[in-house]
Design a protein around this motif. Structure first.
Motif, PDB file in Angstrom:
ATOM      1  N   THR A 225       0.823  -1.193   0.000  1.00 26.19           N
ATOM      2  CA  THR A 225       0.000   0.000   0.000  1.00 26.19           C
ATOM      3  C   THR A 225       0.866   1.255   0.000  1.00 26.19           C
ATOM      4  N   THR A 226       1.843   1.317  -0.919  1.00 29.14           N
ATOM      5  CA  THR A 226       2.680   2.512  -0.964  1.00 29.14           C
ATOM      6  C   THR A 226       1.899   3.662  -1.584  1.00 29.14           C
ATOM      7  N   THR A 227       1.814   4.702  -0.823  1.00 30.24           N
ATOM      8  CA  THR A 227       1.165   5.906  -1.312  1.00 30.24           C
ATOM      9  C   THR A 227       2.250   6.963  -1.463  1.00 30.24           C
ATOM     10  N   ILE A 228       2.196   7.684  -2.567  1.00 32.32           N
ATOM     11  CA  ILE A 228       3.174   8.748  -2.780  1.00 32.32           C
ATOM     12  C   ILE A 228       2.488  10.087  -2.521  1.00 32.32           C
ATOM     13  N   LYS A 229       3.116  10.853  -1.692  1.00 33.45           N
ATOM     14  CA  LYS A 229       2.613  12.217  -1.484  1.00 33.45           C
ATOM     15  C   LYS A 229       3.280  13.121  -2.510  1.00 33.45           C
ATOM     16  N   LEU A 230       2.475  13.850  -3.216  1.00 34.31           N
ATOM     17  CA  LEU A 230       2.979  14.651  -4.323  1.00 34.31           C
ATOM     18  C   LEU A 230       2.566  16.097  -4.118  1.00 34.31           C
ATOM     19  N   THR A 231       3.544  16.970  -4.011  1.00 37.74           N
ATOM     20  CA  THR A 231       3.211  18.394  -3.873  1.00 37.74           C
ATOM     21  C   THR A 231       3.699  19.121  -5.121  1.00 37.74           C
ATOM     22  N   VAL A 232       2.767  19.731  -5.828  1.00 41.14           N
ATOM     23  CA  VAL A 232       3.110  20.452  -7.062  1.00 41.14           C
ATOM     24  C   VAL A 232       2.364  21.778  -7.088  1.00 41.14           C
ATOM     25  N   ASP A 233       2.792  22.679  -7.934  1.00 35.32           N
ATOM     26  CA  ASP A 233       1.968  23.870  -8.157  1.00 35.32           C
ATOM     27  C   ASP A 233       0.799  23.439  -9.062  1.00 35.32           C
ATOM     28  N   ARG A 234      -0.150  24.269  -9.307  1.00 33.54           N
ATOM     29  CA  ARG A 234      -1.323  23.980 -10.156  1.00 33.54           C
ATOM     30  C   ARG A 234      -1.885  22.593  -9.838  1.00 33.54           C
ATOM     31  N   ILE A 235      -2.274  22.437  -8.580  1.00 30.34           N
ATOM     32  CA  ILE A 235      -2.643  21.125  -8.070  1.00 30.34           C
ATOM     33  C   ILE A 235      -3.860  20.528  -8.795  1.00 30.34           C
ATOM     34  N   GLU A 236      -4.819  21.407  -9.133  1.00 32.82           N
ATOM     35  CA  GLU A 236      -6.039  20.919  -9.775  1.00 32.82           C
ATOM     36  C   GLU A 236      -5.725  20.343 -11.148  1.00 32.82           C
ATOM     37  N   GLU A 237      -4.878  21.035 -11.888  1.00 34.90           N
ATOM     38  CA  GLU A 237      -4.473  20.557 -13.222  1.00 34.90           C
ATOM     39  C   GLU A 237      -3.726  19.234 -13.114  1.00 34.90           C
ATOM     40  N   ALA A 238      -2.839  19.147 -12.114  1.00 29.83           N
ATOM     41  CA  ALA A 238      -2.069  17.914 -11.924  1.00 29.83           C
ATOM     42  C   ALA A 238      -3.022  16.763 -11.602  1.00 29.83           C
ATOM     43  N   TYR A 239      -4.024  17.076 -10.796  1.00 25.93           N
ATOM     44  CA  TYR A 239      -5.007  16.052 -10.418  1.00 25.93           C
ATOM     45  C   TYR A 239      -5.729  15.535 -11.669  1.00 25.93           C
ATOM     46  N   LEU A 242      -3.262  13.322 -13.813  1.00 24.76           N
ATOM     47  CA  LEU A 242      -2.899  12.001 -13.284  1.00 24.76           C
ATOM     48  C   LEU A 242      -4.107  11.084 -13.124  1.00 24.76           C
ATOM     49  N   SER A 243      -5.254  11.684 -12.830  1.00 24.30           N
ATOM     50  CA  SER A 243      -6.389  10.793 -12.581  1.00 24.30           C
ATOM     51  C   SER A 243      -6.911  10.152 -13.871  1.00 24.30           C
ATOM     52  N   HIS A 244      -6.414  10.624 -15.034  1.00 20.44           N
ATOM     53  CA  HIS A 244      -6.787   9.952 -16.286  1.00 20.44           C
ATOM     54  C   HIS A 244      -5.973   8.697 -16.544  1.00 20.44           C
ATOM     55  N   SER A 249      -3.907   5.612  -8.800  1.00 22.25           N
ATOM     56  CA  SER A 249      -5.110   5.926  -8.050  1.00 22.25           C
ATOM     57  C   SER A 249      -4.817   7.207  -7.269  1.00 22.25           C
ATOM     58  N   VAL A 250      -5.506   8.270  -7.638  1.00 22.95           N
ATOM     59  CA  VAL A 250      -5.165   9.600  -7.106  1.00 22.95           C
ATOM     60  C   VAL A 250      -6.261  10.097  -6.177  1.00 22.95           C
ATOM     61  N   SER A 251      -5.846  10.651  -5.047  1.00 21.38           N
ATOM     62  CA  SER A 251      -6.855  11.281  -4.191  1.00 21.38           C
ATOM     63  C   SER A 251      -6.296  12.579  -3.621  1.00 21.38           C
ATOM     64  N   ARG A 252      -7.218  13.413  -3.131  1.00 15.48           N
ATOM     65  CA  ARG A 252      -6.804  14.678  -2.501  1.00 15.48           C
ATOM     66  C   ARG A 252      -7.284  14.677  -1.080  1.00 15.48           C
ATOM     67  N   ASN A 253      -6.493  15.283  -0.210  1.00 15.12           N
ATOM     68  CA  ASN A 253      -6.882  15.296   1.207  1.00 15.12           C
ATOM     69  C   ASN A 253      -7.238  16.696   1.679  1.00 15.12           C
ATOM     70  N   GLY A 254      -7.427  17.586   0.730  1.00 11.19           N
ATOM     71  CA  GLY A 254      -7.779  18.950   1.119  1.00 11.19           C
ATOM     72  C   GLY A 254      -6.568  19.844   1.323  1.00 11.19           C
ATOM     73  N   ASP A 255      -5.376  19.258   1.520  1.00  8.75           N
ATOM     74  CA  ASP A 255      -4.198  20.124   1.643  1.00  8.75           C
ATOM     75  C   ASP A 255      -3.618  20.371   0.242  1.00  8.75           C
ATOM     76  N   GLN A 256      -2.449  20.899   0.178  1.00  7.34           N
ATOM     77  CA  GLN A 256      -1.874  21.255  -1.120  1.00  7.34           C
ATOM     78  C   GLN A 256      -1.138  20.071  -1.759  1.00  7.34           C
ATOM     79  N   SER A 257      -1.572  18.858  -1.466  1.00  7.68           N
ATOM     80  CA  SER A 257      -0.873  17.693  -2.000  1.00  7.68           C
ATOM     81  C   SER A 257      -1.859  16.717  -2.616  1.00  7.68           C
ATOM     82  N   LEU A 258      -1.311  15.869  -3.488  1.00  7.38           N
ATOM     83  CA  LEU A 258      -2.077  14.744  -4.017  1.00  7.38           C
ATOM     84  C   LEU A 258      -1.505  13.485  -3.394  1.00  7.38           C
TER      85      LEU A 258
END
Ligand SMILES: Nc1ncnc2c1ncn2[C@@H]1O[C@H](COP(=O)(O)OP(=O)(O)OP(=O)(O)O)[C@@H](O)[C@H]1O
Ligand SMILES: [Mg+2]
Length: 309
Positions: A225-239, A242-244, A249-258
């Motif tokens: 269950t390795t999850t990678i925390k990813l912090t980037v600018d333009r978070i919505e675009e990155a989401y 990647l989610s395509h 499997s991408v999720s957001r936790n409300g902070d500035q990371s995916l």
């Protein structure tokens, strides 16, 4: 030949119509410190009682040290030590006397053996004090001394650390390790202290509502269950990007990371893709879950999950 000390096959227990242990197939191998985990009421003590022949299974089989418990329970039980929930003692007698009496009830033990087990659990100095003045931790250790009296090969401990303070928990951990490393015992223990389990057990089984939900090594469970925390600018675009990708499997936790669950070989590819598309990658770090986090995730029932969302 299998080196299993305990093997259950589709073990099931029903109380009236309620299934409390449900088709459980467990395997404890020789040399294991095997952790048996599950929430309150998950069916751990019932499973242990069936393994020891104290409760009759509704269906399924138990093999203990190679013996079929429905046919030859005594052959296996002679080589087993166990504590189920809190061990009971005669409070006004000393620890030493309690062991002597227990030994007398179960075929006798030499004085040297009683002294040896008191030594193993570190109660030699207090052996002649009445049990009523023992601390909770000392009682737990006396329980282990009692389980060790018949010089067992396999010890089953149901919540040996229940109610102990941090020091007592630490001592219990050292004691259990010594039982395996110095005496060569195989140990199965149930516990709610997941940090402790993570420290001492090599293999675990997790049950929920009587069903097996994981059995194997802790490393494998956590590595799966390795999850990678990813912090980037333009978070919505990155989401969106990647989610395509069906491999991620991408999720957001409300902070500035995916938070992205992906196989290790995808990590450089994702990084390259983001850089190529002009994102600034500030952080890309594996989040190793603790056993406790994995356990909570796996045993969360739908009602509580919904309540949280
Ligand atoms: N003799 C019995 N008659 C009826 N129901 C029982 C009996 N023994 C256990 N149960 C039920 O079986 C379920 C499993 O109980 P069990 O004691 O095995 O859980 P456990 O995993 O050991 O829990 P805990 O972590 O609280 O010790 C519970 O719902 C319990 O009420
Ligand atoms: Mg229990």
């Amino acid at each position: 030949m299998s080196d299993a000390v305990l093997e259950t096959e589709l073990l099931t227990k029903k109380y009236s119509r309620r299934v409390v242990v449900n088709q459980l197939s467990l395997k404890v191998e020789r040399g294991d410190i095997f952790g048996f985990l599950g929430r309150n009421g998950a069916g751990k003590s019932t499973t242990i009682r069936m393994a020891l022949g104290l409760v009759r299974p509704t269906s399924g089989r138990v093999r203990l040290l190679g013996h079929d418990m429905s046919k030859h329970p005594l052959r296996a039980l002679a080589r087993i030590g166990a504590i189920i929930e809190a061990p009971a003692f005669y409070d006004h007698f000393s620890g030493w006397r309690n062991l002597r009496m227990f030994a007398a009830m179960s075929g006798g033990a030499k004085t040297e053996r009683i002294e040896a087990v008191l030594d193993i659990v570190g109660l030699r100095d207090r052996a002649h004090d009445p049990v009523r003045v023992y601390s909770h931790g000392m009682r737990q250790r006396l329980g282990i001394a009692q389980a060790l009296l018949p010089a067992p090969e396999f010890v089953i401990l149901d919540e040996p650390t229940d109610g102990l303070d941090p020091q007592g928990i630490h001592e219990m951990r050292l004691l259990i390790r010594r039982l395996r490393d110095e005496l060569g015992l195989t140990i199965m223990l149930s516990s709610h202290l997941l940090f402790e389990v993570e420290q001492i057990c090599n293999r675990i089984a997790i049950i929920d509502q009587g069903r097996l939900i994981y059995q194997g090594s802790i490393e494998e469970l956590i590595a799966k269950t390795t999850t990678i925390k990813l912090t980037v600018d333009r978070i919505e675009e990155a989401y969106q990007l990647l989610s395509h990708n069906p491999k991620l499997s991408v999720s957001r936790n409300g902070d500035q990371s995916l938070y992205v669950i992906m196989a290790d070989d995808q990590i450089p590819l994702v990084n390259a893709l983001l850089v190529e598309r002009g994102f600034r990658v500030m952080e890309l770090s594996p989040q190793r879950e603790t056993l406790e986090q994995v356990f909570l995730r796996l045993t969360q029932n739908p009602a509580t999950t919904e309540a949280k969302n």
